[in-house]
Design a protein around this motif. Sequence first.
Motif, PDB file in Angstrom:
ATOM      1  N   GLN A   1       2.606  15.246 -10.931  1.00  0.00           N
ATOM      2  CA  GLN A   1       2.613  15.441 -12.375  1.00  0.00           C
ATOM      3  C   GLN A   1       1.276  15.992 -12.892  1.00  0.00           C
ATOM      4  N   LYS A   2       0.351  16.240 -11.964  1.00  0.00           N
ATOM      5  CA  LYS A   2      -0.973  16.787 -12.285  1.00  0.00           C
ATOM      6  C   LYS A   2      -1.788  15.851 -13.179  1.00  0.00           C
ATOM      7  N   LYS A   3      -1.502  14.558 -13.049  1.00  0.00           N
ATOM      8  CA  LYS A   3      -2.287  13.566 -13.786  1.00  0.00           C
ATOM      9  C   LYS A   3      -3.590  13.254 -13.033  1.00  0.00           C
ATOM     10  N   ILE A   4      -3.600  13.515 -11.729  1.00  0.00           N
ATOM     11  CA  ILE A   4      -4.799  13.405 -10.906  1.00  0.00           C
ATOM     12  C   ILE A   4      -4.875  14.630 -10.010  1.00  0.00           C
ATOM     13  N   GLN A   5      -6.060  14.891  -9.468  1.00  0.00           N
ATOM     14  CA  GLN A   5      -6.225  16.085  -8.623  1.00  0.00           C
ATOM     15  C   GLN A   5      -5.594  15.909  -7.252  1.00  0.00           C
ATOM     16  N   ASN A   6      -5.854  14.759  -6.636  1.00  0.00           N
ATOM     17  CA  ASN A   6      -5.421  14.595  -5.249  1.00  0.00           C
ATOM     18  C   ASN A   6      -5.345  13.112  -4.900  1.00  0.00           C
ATOM     19  N   THR A   7      -4.650  12.824  -3.800  1.00  0.00           N
ATOM     20  CA  THR A   7      -4.595  11.460  -3.268  1.00  0.00           C
ATOM     21  C   THR A   7      -4.432  11.528  -1.765  1.00  0.00           C
ATOM     22  N   TRP A   8      -4.953  10.550  -1.058  1.00  0.00           N
ATOM     23  CA  TRP A   8      -4.858  10.486   0.390  1.00  0.00           C
ATOM     24  C   TRP A   8      -5.149   9.056   0.841  1.00  0.00           C
ATOM     25  N   THR A   9      -4.950   8.799   2.116  1.00  0.00           N
ATOM     26  CA  THR A   9      -5.286   7.488   2.674  1.00  0.00           C
ATOM     27  C   THR A   9      -6.302   7.654   3.795  1.00  0.00           C
ATOM     28  N   THR A  10      -7.215   6.731   3.876  1.00  0.00           N
ATOM     29  CA  THR A  10      -8.195   6.679   4.961  1.00  0.00           C
ATOM     30  C   THR A  10      -8.363   5.228   5.367  1.00  0.00           C
TER      31      THR A  10
ATOM     32  N   ASN B   1       0.819  -1.206   0.000  1.00  0.00           N
ATOM     33  CA  ASN B   1       0.000   0.000   0.000  1.00  0.00           C
ATOM     34  C   ASN B   1       0.857   1.262   0.000  1.00  0.00           C
ATOM     35  N   ALA B   2       2.016   1.190   0.644  1.00  0.00           N
ATOM     36  CA  ALA B   2       2.930   2.330   0.614  1.00  0.00           C
ATOM     37  C   ALA B   2       3.406   2.597  -0.808  1.00  0.00           C
ATOM     38  N   GLY B   3       3.635   1.514  -1.574  1.00  0.00           N
ATOM     39  CA  GLY B   3       4.037   1.663  -2.965  1.00  0.00           C
ATOM     40  C   GLY B   3       2.929   2.301  -3.801  1.00  0.00           C
ATOM     41  N   ILE B   4       1.675   1.897  -3.541  1.00  0.00           N
ATOM     42  CA  ILE B   4       0.536   2.488  -4.247  1.00  0.00           C
ATOM     43  C   ILE B   4       0.431   3.979  -3.920  1.00  0.00           C
ATOM     44  N   ALA B   5       0.552   4.305  -2.630  1.00  0.00           N
ATOM     45  CA  ALA B   5       0.442   5.701  -2.200  1.00  0.00           C
ATOM     46  C   ALA B   5       1.559   6.557  -2.807  1.00  0.00           C
ATOM     47  N   LYS B   6       2.761   6.011  -2.870  1.00  0.00           N
ATOM     48  CA  LYS B   6       3.893   6.746  -3.449  1.00  0.00           C
ATOM     49  C   LYS B   6       3.649   7.034  -4.926  1.00  0.00           C
ATOM     50  N   HIS B   7       3.162   6.039  -5.650  1.00  0.00           N
ATOM     51  CA  HIS B   7       2.901   6.222  -7.081  1.00  0.00           C
ATOM     52  C   HIS B   7       1.774   7.232  -7.298  1.00  0.00           C
ATOM     53  N   ALA B   8       0.769   7.176  -6.436  1.00  0.00           N
ATOM     54  CA  ALA B   8      -0.341   8.122  -6.545  1.00  0.00           C
ATOM     55  C   ALA B   8       0.138   9.549  -6.284  1.00  0.00           C
ATOM     56  N   ARG B   9       1.033   9.720  -5.315  1.00  0.00           N
ATOM     57  CA  ARG B   9       1.580  11.070  -5.047  1.00  0.00           C
ATOM     58  C   ARG B   9       2.376  11.582  -6.242  1.00  0.00           C
ATOM     59  N   TYR B  10       3.076  10.671  -6.927  1.00  0.00           N
ATOM     60  CA  TYR B  10       3.832  11.059  -8.125  1.00  0.00           C
ATOM     61  C   TYR B  10       2.870  11.548  -9.207  1.00  0.00           C
TER      62      TYR B  10
ATOM     63  N   VAL C   1      -5.884   3.565  -0.063  1.00  0.00           N
ATOM     64  CA  VAL C   1      -5.392   4.670  -0.885  1.00  0.00           C
ATOM     65  C   VAL C   1      -6.513   5.162  -1.799  1.00  0.00           C
ATOM     66  N   PHE C   2      -6.798   6.459  -1.736  1.00  0.00           N
ATOM     67  CA  PHE C   2      -7.820   7.067  -2.578  1.00  0.00           C
ATOM     68  C   PHE C   2      -7.179   8.067  -3.532  1.00  0.00           C
ATOM     69  N   ILE C   3      -7.783   8.228  -4.714  1.00  0.00           N
ATOM     70  CA  ILE C   3      -7.365   9.280  -5.634  1.00  0.00           C
ATOM     71  C   ILE C   3      -8.601  10.013  -6.122  1.00  0.00           C
ATOM     72  N   LYS C   4      -8.405  11.284  -6.455  1.00  0.00           N
ATOM     73  CA  LYS C   4      -9.466  12.083  -7.059  1.00  0.00           C
ATOM     74  C   LYS C   4      -9.024  12.452  -8.461  1.00  0.00           C
TER      75      LYS C   4
END
Length: 236
Positions: free
Chosen positions: A197-206, A184-193, A210-213
């Motif tokens: 790069q502005k490929k997604i609006q936002n990401t966070w964990t709850t 999950n840390a790997g998923i979160a790191k990739h999502a932050r990248y 791992v969630f992305i917008k």
Amino acid sequence: MGPKKNPQMDNMEEDVEDIKTSLNFLKGELAAVRLQQSSILALVNEVKTLRIQNDEKDTKIADLENKVDELEQYTRINNVIITGLKIKPRSYARAVTADSEGGPGELDAGSTEQQVAAFLQSKGIHLNCNNIEACHPLPRKNNSEKPAIIIRFVNRKNKIALLREGRRLKGSDVYLNEHLTKRNAGIAKHARYLRKQKKIQNTWTTNCKVFIKLNGPPEEAKVLVIRDVAELDKYQ
């Protein structure tokens, strides 16, 4: 006087015999080819069967790995990881004295709790140590690094309450995060990248998910939970 032999007829008879011999040979060769072809088809079918079995095994292994990761993540659900905070060990003399008197040794949980609580208090964050089940530094690669500190709370509400106060640490180089598994840390790191790069609006964990917008107007942008890093490939 017997009939005169025709050389052309003799040659034709010889040619016919040669043709018959060649045809018989070809029949034998064809039978051998067909036999080899059957063997090859049998091998191809066997390979296909093995591939299907391997795919099924890979799927089962992947399912088991997912379940193991989910169980591992569940055991960390009440944990918070603090990074960037320098913890000072007690002096050697105090540690020796404590050990000789039957007390805890250097870098005991209480000492770490007190230092963490004091730092958070300086940032306006109250940490009730009665809600903490365990608090200690995690192993580090070398002594020059600040160790990550794990706090295990007695229930999830305490963890969520502390994470919500994390915004007060802005500018301190100290961060509060959920205790994610390596996957999950790997998923979160990739999502932050992707967010960088502005490929997604936002990401966070709850709750360690791992969630992305996605990009788009606020009222239309979808929020997705990501369970595998491969799911992010489409947003590259």
